[in-house]
Design an enzyme around this catalytic site. Structure first.
Site, PDB file in Angstrom:
ATOM      1  N   LYS A   1       0.816  -1.213   0.000  1.00 42.93           N
ATOM      2  CA  LYS A   1       0.000   0.000   0.000  1.00 42.93           C
ATOM      3  C   LYS A   1       0.850   1.264   0.000  1.00 42.93           C
ATOM      4  O   LYS A   1       0.636   2.175  -0.808  1.00 42.93           O
ATOM      5  CB  LYS A   1      -0.910  -0.021   1.226  1.00 42.93           C
ATOM      6  CG  LYS A   1      -1.591   1.285   1.545  1.00 42.93           C
ATOM      7  CD  LYS A   1      -2.429   1.187   2.783  1.00 42.93           C
ATOM      8  CE  LYS A   1      -1.618   1.002   4.039  1.00 42.93           C
ATOM      9  NZ  LYS A   1      -0.894   2.220   4.445  1.00 42.93           N
ATOM     10  N   THR A   2       1.822   1.337   0.902  1.00 39.11           N
ATOM     11  CA  THR A   2       2.640   2.551   1.021  1.00 39.11           C
ATOM     12  C   THR A   2       3.449   2.786  -0.250  1.00 39.11           C
ATOM     13  O   THR A   2       3.614   3.921  -0.703  1.00 39.11           O
ATOM     14  CB  THR A   2       3.575   2.450   2.239  1.00 39.11           C
ATOM     15  OG1 THR A   2       2.802   2.170   3.402  1.00 39.11           O
ATOM     16  CG2 THR A   2       4.348   3.739   2.441  1.00 39.11           C
TER      17      THR A   2
ATOM     18  N   ASP B   1      -4.460   8.225   2.862  1.00 41.97           N
ATOM     19  CA  ASP B   1      -3.990   6.918   3.352  1.00 41.97           C
ATOM     20  C   ASP B   1      -4.940   6.426   4.448  1.00 41.97           C
ATOM     21  O   ASP B   1      -5.525   7.232   5.184  1.00 41.97           O
ATOM     22  CB  ASP B   1      -2.570   7.070   3.907  1.00 41.97           C
ATOM     23  CG  ASP B   1      -1.919   5.726   4.194  1.00 41.97           C
ATOM     24  OD1 ASP B   1      -2.416   4.684   3.721  1.00 41.97           O
ATOM     25  OD2 ASP B   1      -0.891   5.718   4.908  1.00 41.97           O
ATOM     26  N   GLU B   2      -5.080   5.109   4.578  1.00 41.66           N
ATOM     27  CA  GLU B   2      -5.897   4.487   5.629  1.00 41.66           C
ATOM     28  C   GLU B   2      -7.305   5.083   5.659  1.00 41.66           C
ATOM     29  O   GLU B   2      -7.831   5.457   6.708  1.00 41.66           O
ATOM     30  CB  GLU B   2      -5.232   4.661   7.012  1.00 41.66           C
ATOM     31  CG  GLU B   2      -3.815   4.128   7.102  1.00 41.66           C
ATOM     32  CD  GLU B   2      -3.748   2.599   7.183  1.00 41.66           C
ATOM     33  OE1 GLU B   2      -4.791   1.943   6.962  1.00 41.66           O
ATOM     34  OE2 GLU B   2      -2.664   2.069   7.437  1.00 41.66           O
TER      35      GLU B   2
ATOM     36  N   GLN C   1      -9.533  -4.042   7.472  1.00 45.89           N
ATOM     37  CA  GLN C   1      -8.660  -3.655   8.572  1.00 45.89           C
ATOM     38  C   GLN C   1      -9.191  -2.436   9.316  1.00 45.89           C
ATOM     39  O   GLN C   1      -8.436  -1.728   9.977  1.00 45.89           O
ATOM     40  CB  GLN C   1      -7.242  -3.369   8.049  1.00 45.89           C
ATOM     41  CG  GLN C   1      -6.535  -4.586   7.493  1.00 45.89           C
ATOM     42  CD  GLN C   1      -5.054  -4.326   7.221  1.00 45.89           C
ATOM     43  OE1 GLN C   1      -4.245  -4.193   8.122  1.00 45.89           O
ATOM     44  NE2 GLN C   1      -4.699  -4.252   5.949  1.00 45.89           N
TER      45      GLN C   1
ATOM     46  N   ARG D   1      -0.507 -10.387  10.495  1.00 42.19           N
ATOM     47  CA  ARG D   1       0.771  -9.842  10.975  1.00 42.19           C
ATOM     48  C   ARG D   1       1.877 -10.887  10.811  1.00 42.19           C
ATOM     49  O   ARG D   1       3.059 -10.540  10.884  1.00 42.19           O
ATOM     50  CB  ARG D   1       0.701  -9.469  12.455  1.00 42.19           C
ATOM     51  CG  ARG D   1      -0.289  -8.398  12.883  1.00 42.19           C
ATOM     52  CD  ARG D   1      -0.229  -7.168  12.045  1.00 42.19           C
ATOM     53  NE  ARG D   1      -1.194  -7.227  10.970  1.00 42.19           N
ATOM     54  CZ  ARG D   1      -1.178  -6.453   9.895  1.00 42.19           C
ATOM     55  NH1 ARG D   1      -0.209  -5.575   9.735  1.00 42.19           N
ATOM     56  NH2 ARG D   1      -2.088  -6.566   8.953  1.00 42.19           N
TER      57      ARG D   1
END
Length: 852
Positions: A61-62, A249-250, A334, A680
C-alpha cells in the site's frame, strides 16, 4: 525498370515483445515503476478521476501511494505544492517523505501539504484564523488543559464534579467534534446524557471560552476547518483550485469530521455565483439531483448529521465540471478503530460518494505464506459489510496455522513460553516473535512467565503491566502498608485520588521529615495534629494516616489479596476510575483486578512485592533482542515471522463488551481484528485458547471463540499444549494442572520468590514462629505472616513523634514563618502549643519554629 508499389496503406507496426525496441522503451521509462505488479501499476498510473485502491494486508500500500505521487510529479500533472496527501500518523507521513526523497530527491521538500489530517487542517486554520474568531497564534490545548477549563465551567454552573466529571465531558465533546457536530447540532437526547441536560450548554460555553482564550483543542482543528469552508465559499474555492490531486492513506479509519473535510475539498470548484446547496453526508450532488435520495436518508448511522443538513452546505459543482482527482487507499477488512470514531461506512460508500469511481484491488500479498493468507481470507469472508477481495501469494504454502487448547491461562503462558524457547534454540531472532492479545490484562501472565524464564521482552504501544500508572499507584499503597518508611511510595499516592493535599503540603512534610530525620509518613502523622495546615487539608491528612494505620493492622489478620481489594476500595481509588469516562478507564479497572489476581500466587505481601521489584528491574538495552508483546490494536501496520495469538475465547475475543454495545457491527469489527492479527504473521501463526480463565476477577469456564470454526480446516493444524498439562487426554480435557506437581510449583521458582523464602527462613531462625498455632500467627491459614517488630532505620529505632523530646522549654520566645512571634505555653513531645502575638494559640511541630 521496377514497377512502382501501389499506394496502399502501410501495415501497422508495434514493438516486438522482447525485441530491441521493447527493451529500449522499457529502459527509457521511469525507474520508479520497475518491480510493480500489474494491479499496483494500474493504481499508480490511473490519475484521472476518483480512485479507490483496496489494499489488503501486505500488498504494498505505502509503495503504491508514494509511487503515485512520484508519477504525478514526473508526468508534470501537478507541482509539489498542488498535491494534498493526508495520513493518520506523523510516522506514516515521515515514511512517505523518506521514500519520495529516495525517488525524487529534493522535490519532496516542496510538498507542504503532505502530513496528518490535523497538521494540515491546523495550517489552514492559522492562515484564516480571523474568519473563525481566532488569531493566527492561537494555542492548541492538550487534554489536561481541556479538563482544567471544563472544571471551571462546571463550577460556574454549580455542577458536582464528582458526579459529573470534567474528563467525562471532555470525552463527550471530543466525540461530538469527531462527528462534525457544533454545539447547536448536538441531538437533545445526547445533550441530556450529561448533567441532566446541560451537556449542550456546557459545550457551547466551552467553545465561547476557547475563543476568548484564543485557543482550540485537537477536535477544533477539523471542526473549525469545516465551518471555515462552509461559511466562506471563496476560501473553499481557493483550496479546491489549489489541490489538483488529493491522496488519502488508511481511508477506512476516517471519522465523520475527516470525511466531511475531505468531501468539501474534493468537490470540483464551483462558479463564484453558484449558490450554497444542502448536501447530506454520503452524497455528492451531480447532474441528476434525484440520484440516491432514498439511500442517503439512512446515513444517520454515520453521523446523525442528516438531522442537521445545514452542517454540510457546500457549493454544488457545475454539471460540466470534471470529477476531482482523489485517490483513497485503504482496506475495509482492517477497519478496527470504531471505538474511537472511525467509520468503516466511509470506504464502503466510496463509489456512491464519487460516481464513476474506479476501484482497484491489490490482492497479491508479499508478507505471509499461503496457509496464513487462506485462513485469514476464509475468516474475514464471514463479514457482510465489506467490498470483498481475496488475498493470495505466489510464495510457498508454508506451515499451517496451529490451534492449541490449554487448561487455563497459566498453562497457556507456559506453553507459549516453551514454544518461544524452542524457536530461539532453532535460531529464530526474538525480534521476529510477537504475542498479540485482545486485552491488556492478558499481558501480565506472560510478563511474569518471561521473567521466570529469563526471556527478554518489550511491550509495544504502552508500558509493561507493572509500569502502568494504575498499577504503580496500587503498588504504592501496598508498599506504604508494608514499609511505612517508603517515602517515594507514600508521596506518589498522598493525593491520589484528590484529597486537597497539594505540592505545598508535601513540601511542608518534606521539610519536617528532613529536620527530624524521620520518614515522610511519620511527618504526616505529626503535622496532622498541629495547626500548620488549613483545617480541610489537616483533616484529609489525619484521615489518610488513620486509614494506613487501620490497613496495617488488618494486614496482620487478613489475606493480602483481600487487603488489596479493601485498600483500593476504601481509599477511593477504584471509585475514581469507575467515574472516569475516558476510553481507557475500563481497561484500567481490568488491570487492577488482574493485579489482585496475580497476588494469589504468593504467600504474603512481602513475597509479592519482592517479585515485583525483580520484574521492574528487568531492563535491557534498546537494541537487544526481545519478544514483542502488544494488543491486537497496537499491532496494525507491523509484521513478524512468528505470531502467537492467545485468548481466542468467547467473551474475550470476540469481546463481550463490544458485542453488547454494538451488536452485529461490533462482531464484524472483532472479526476484522482477528484478520489483522493473522496477517501480521509472515511464516507462523499460532492460536491459543484456554478452558478456564479469570476475567474481571472471577474464574469461569470458557468456550472456544466462534472465530475458530470460521477457519478453513485445510489450512489449520490442531496441536497439543507444551505448557505441562496435555490436552485431549481422559475426557477430552487431559489432567488438571493441579495434578502436575512440577508445573504447579514452577510459579514459585523465580529469584524474587526464592529470596523472599530465604528472608522468611532467616527471620524464623531468629526466633519467629514456625508452623503450628500460636498467638503470633494469623488465624487465616495459608496467609499468615510474622508480626512486625519496631521499625528500625540505620540502627535508630523509629518511634512516634510524640515520644521524642523537644529542645524547647516553656516560655521560650520563638518565631514561626507563618504565624510570627510567640512563646511556648505547652510541650507534648515534639509538639508545641504556642501563644502567638497575632495568630493566637496554635499547636505546631518544633521543627518549624526557631528561637527568637
Amino acid at each position: 525498370m521496377r514497377k512502382p508499389l501501389p499506394h496502399a496503406p502501410a501495415p501497422a507496426a508495434s514493438p516486438v515483445p522482447g525485441g530491441i525496441a521493447a527493451r529500449a522503451r522499457a529502459a527509457a521509462g521511469p525507474q520508479y515503476l520497475a518491480g510493480l505488479n500489474p494491479e499496483q501499476r494500474e493504481a499508480v498510473e490511473t490519475l484521472d478521476g476518483p480512485v479507490l485502491v483496496l489494499a489488503g494486508a501486505g500488498t504494498g500500500k505505502t509503495r503504491v501511494l508514494t509511487t503515485r505521487i512520484a508519477h504525478i510529479l514526473s508526468q508534470g500533472r501537478a507541482r509539489p505544492h498542488e498535491i494534498l496527501s493526508v495520513t493518520f500518523t506523523n510516522k506514516a507521513a515521515r515514511e512517505m517523505k523518506l521514500r519520495l526523497g529516495q525517488m525524487l530527491g529534493q522535490a519532496v521538500e516542496g510538498m507542504p501539504w503532505l502530513g496528518t489530517f490535523h497538521s494540515i487542517a491546523g495550517r489552514i486554520l492559522r492562515i484564516h484564523a480571523e474568519l473563525v474568531q481566532l488569531k493566527s497564534n492561537f494555542t492548541v490545548l492538550d487534554v489536561d488543559d481541556q479538563v482544567r477549563l471544563l472544571k471551571q465551567l462546571l463550577q460556574a454552573e454549580n455542577i458536582d464534579d464528582k458526579r459529573w466529571p470534567a474528563r467525562m465531558l471532555a470525552g463527550l465533546i471530543d466525540t461530538w467534534k469527531n462527528r462534525g457536530l457544533t454545539p447547536s447540532q448536538v441531538p437533545a437526547g445526547e445533550a441530556a446524557s450529561f448533567a441532566n441536560g446541560k451537556g449542550g450548554k456546557l459545550y457551547a460555553s466551552y467553545q465561547e471560552r476557547l475563543k476568548i482564550l484564543n485557543a482550540a483543542d485537537f477536535g477544533d482543528l477539523l471542526l473549525e476547518n469545516i465551518r471555515l469552508f462552509r461559511e466562506n465559499p471563496d476560501v473553499l474555492r481557493q483550496y479546491q483550485n489549489r489541490f489538483k490531486f488529493i491522496l488519502v492513506d488508511e481511508y477506512q479509519d476516517t471519522n465523520v469530521a475527516q470525511y466531511l473535510w475531505l468531501r468539501l475539498l474534493s468537490q470540483a470548484p464551483s462558479p463564484k455565483s453558484a449558490p450554497l446547496s444542502t448536501v447530506i453526508p454520503g452524497r455528492i450532488e451531480d447532474a441528476d439531483p434525484e440520484s440516491g435520495n432514498e439511500e442517503d436518508s439512512s446515513r444517520e448511522s454515520v453521523s446523525a448529521l442528516s438531522a442537521h443538513p445545514g452542517m454540510t452546505d457546500v457549493p454544488s459543482p457545475a454539471p460540466t465540471s470534471p470529477p476531482k482527482n482523489i485517490c483513497c487507499v485503504g482496506d475495509d477488512d482492517q477497519s478496527i478503530y470504531g471505538w474511537r470514531g472511525a467509520e468503516v461506512d466511509n470506504i464502503l460508500r466510496f463509489e456512491h460518494d464519487f460516481p464513476g469511481a474506479k476501484v482497484i484491488r491489490l490482492e497479491r500479498n508479499y508478507r505471509s505464506t499461503g496457509h496464513i493468507l487462506a485462513a485469514a481470507s476464509h475468516l474475514i469472508a464471514h463479514n457482510e459489510g465489506r467490498l470483498g477481495k481475496t488475498l493470495r501469494t505466489e510464495d510457498e504454502d508454508g506451515e499451517k496455522v496451529t490451534v492449541t487448547g490449554s487448561w487455563d491461562s497459566e498453562e497457556e503462558a507456559r506453553g507459549i513460553g516453551e514454544e518461544i524457547e524452542d524457536l530461539q534454540r532453532a535460531g529464530e531472532n526474538l525480534n521476529e516473535i510477537a504475542i498479540l492479545v485482545r486485552a491488556s490484562f492478558q499481558m501480565r501472565e506472560f510478563e511474569d512467565r518471561f521473567v521466570t524464564l529469563g526471556l527478554p521482552y518489550r511491550v509495544i504501544g504502552g508500558p509493561r503491566f507493572y509500569e502502568r500508572a494504575e498499577i504503580r499507584d496500587a503498588l504504592a499503597y501496598l508498599r506504604t502498608i508494608n514499609s511505612p518508611a517508603d517515602d517515594l511510595a507514600f508521596e506518589r499516592i498522598i493525593n491520589v485520588p484528590k484529597r486537597g493535599l497539594g505540592d505545598a503540603t508535601v513540601q511542608l512534610l518534606h521539610d519536617h521529615a528532613r529536620k527530624r530525620r524521620i520518614p515522610l509518613f511519620e511527618a504526616a502523622r505529626a503535622v496532622a495534629e498541629t495547626d500548620e495546615l488549613k483545617p480541610k487539608a489537616r483533616g484529609s491528612l489525619r484521615d489518610l494516616v488513620k486509614q494506613f494505620d487501620r490497613w496495617r493492622a488488618q494486614s496482620e489478620v487478613t489475606a493480602h489479596t483481600e487487603l488489596a481489594e479493601i485498600v483500593l476500595d476504601e481509599s477511593g481509588y477504584t471509585e475514581m476510575w469507575q467515574k472516569d469516562r475516558s476510553a481507557d478507564a475500563a481497561g484500567r479497572l481490568d488491570n487492577l483486578k488482574e493485579l489482585i489476581r496475580s497476588m494469589e500466587e504468593f504467600e504474603n505481601l512481602q513475597g509479592f512485592l519482592e517479585h515485583i521489584s525483580l520484574v521492574m528491574d528487568r531492563d535491557g538495552e534498546a537494541g537487544d533482542e526481545a519478544v514483542s508483546l502488544m494488543t491486537l490494536h497496537s499491532a496494525k501496520g507491523l509484521e513478524f515471522d512468528n505470531v502467537f495469538l492467545p485468548g481466542w475465547e468467547e467473551g474475550l475475543f470476540p469481546s463481550q463488551r463490544t458485542l453488547d454495545e454494538q451488536g452485529r457491527a461490533g462482531l464484524e469489527e472483532e472479526r476484522r481484528l482477528a484478520h489483522v492479527g493473522l496477517t501480521r504473521a509472515r511464516r507462523r501463526a499460532k492460536i491459543y485458547f484456554a478452558t478456564n480463565r479469570r476475567i474481571h476477577g472471577t474464574w469461569s469456564t470458557t468456550i472456544p471463540s466462534r472465530f475458530l470454526d470460521e477457519l478453513p480446516a485445510h489450512n489449520v493444524e490442531i496441536t497439543e499444549s507444551k505448557g505441562g498439562s496435555g490436552w485431549g487426554g481422559a475426557g477430552g480435557y487431559g489432567p488438571s494442572r493441579f495434578d502436575n506437581v512440577e508445573a504447579f510449583g514452577s510459579s514459585y521458582s523465580t529469584p524474587g520468590w526464592q529470596r523472599a523464602q530465604a528472608n522468611r527462613a532467616r527471620n524464623q531462625n531468629r526466633g519467629g514462629s514456625r508452623g503450628g498455632f500460636d498467638e503470633e500467627q494469623s488465624p487465616f491459614g495459608g496467609f499468615g505472616r510474622n508480626k512486625r517488630g519496631p521499625m528500625v532505620i540505620e540502627g535508630e529505632l523509629v518511634a512516634k513523634s510524640t515520644g521524642t523530646v523537644s529542645e524547647f522549654a516553656l516560655d521560650d520566645r520563638v518565631f514561626h514563618q507563618k504565624f510570627g512571634y510567640g512563646h511556648v505555653v505547652k510541650i507534648d513531645g515534639n509538639k508545641l502549643t504556642i501563644a502567638f502575638e497575632k495568630a493566637g494559640e496554635k499547636k505546631v511541630v518544633d521543627s518549624f519554629v526557631e528561637r527568637a
